[in-house]
Scaffold this motif. Sequence first.
Motif: not given
Length: 507
Positions: A474-495
């Motif tokens: 659960p602790k790592q899951r929450e950390k990845y949830r936060q990092v994944y939210a940043l990851y998802k923005q990369i494509y849109g910003c760089l397209k």
Amino acid sequence: MSSRYIITCDAGTTGCKCSVFDLNCHAVCAVKRSYATDYPKPNWAEQDPSVILRAILDGIRELLTQVSPSDIACIGLSGTMNGCIAVDAGGRALYPNIIHSDSRAWREVKQMGQVIDPLDFYRLTGNRLDHHYTLPKILWLRANRPEVYKRTRWWLNTKDYIYAHLTGRVGFTEYSDASLTVALDINKGVWAQDLLKELGVDPGKMPKILKGSDVSGAITRDIAEKTGLLEGTPVALGGGDGACAGRGAGLWAPGSSYCCIGSSAWVGQLTSQPLMDPEMRIFNYLDMDGEVNHTLGTIQTGAAAYDWAVSNLLTGEAQATGADYNRIENMARQVGPGAEGVLFLPTLMGERTPYWDANTRGCLMGFTLYHDQRYVARAVYEGVAFALNTVAEVMAQCGAPLHQTMLIGGGARSGLWPDILANVFGVPTQVHMAPGEATSLGAAMAAGVGVGLFSSFEEAAKMVAARSHHQCNPKQREKYRQVYALYKQIYGCLKPLFDGIAAQEGP
């Protein structure tokens, strides 16, 4: 039945694997043969079907030095999907196999889009209107090789060609390969006659669709003499490699899922009917029996992106060794989830799910003078996991969330990816008992069902076991949830930058 074994022949992109399985679905032995892919022009990819067939026959001969032909109950087949082999009535190939990675038929896709609305096409076939599939390649042959088109009696896929030559029965396929011709009405399980007629393609040249477990065919006398198999040994049609991989991964009921980490990587799920995404980000093909459906989303570079990073960022060696991979995984373990801000976008060869954008490029970002190779290694593992999670996310949005996932493919042998994926997906993961054997095992299941060794695909798939289980933290899951939210923005910003780079490169 006294026979003890099933032989499978899996014709992949770089070579074929011929395997022997016992009646408990355990691999007994296997041999591999390599063959080439020809790239005669940019974006073209072709293979000689006769070379693949010779490799299969040679592989069977070697297998039979290890097991007796009298112990073989049946033969099961698998092969690469969405290719295009034009054959005459006798099964002779009239042109090389235009394989799955070939993208020459982009003009034909545009023409198809003028005949049928892309969304209507998706609803009809369960797949996007895309040049990698069979039907646009048929249209390309009509426009560019009219003499081949005119002489063609059947349009076959890889394992259908092998089946024709093992059994002498030409012009047969099964539901999974039929689906990825994108000439199939996936909702009815029959050829889309109206679409074919509108495109001017003769529906009578599409092969007859049987169940993958059909064993009407058998080894001919000629093939028996060439291989050592007994004449009359039953041969099942089997399935496309994707469908075989799914069943071999243990998918037995709708809602069960798996993740393959190969050069490309994907998440697949068995569904009771095709799963239609209004944004067309995922795709569908029927199972070998035509009774249930496989829904998939594929990322273009999974382990291929990892291998690139290993060679170019982490070792400087074109051919990394097993010791190198172990060292790199140990480095990644020294860094916590999120790699302290380093992010990796593994879109090194365009992307399919969820973007379907050929212009995407890879990106490594967030590093500072503080970060060293350990953080890069961790970010690469996580980037591939995040990319796979974009597939799982689309499935969930379409009403089919993951509950637990079996891992197959070369990447499943990693000691780290199963834990990362459990925490990124937020569900338990399991590693297949033989991660590299799932596709061949699925072909064995089809053959075993056909001759009555297994009562059904469900019974056979339930025999698949896991060699390790990985729970979500659960602790790592929450950390990845936060990092994944940043990851998802990369494509849109760089397209915009990706598109600009592609424009600079020109045609």
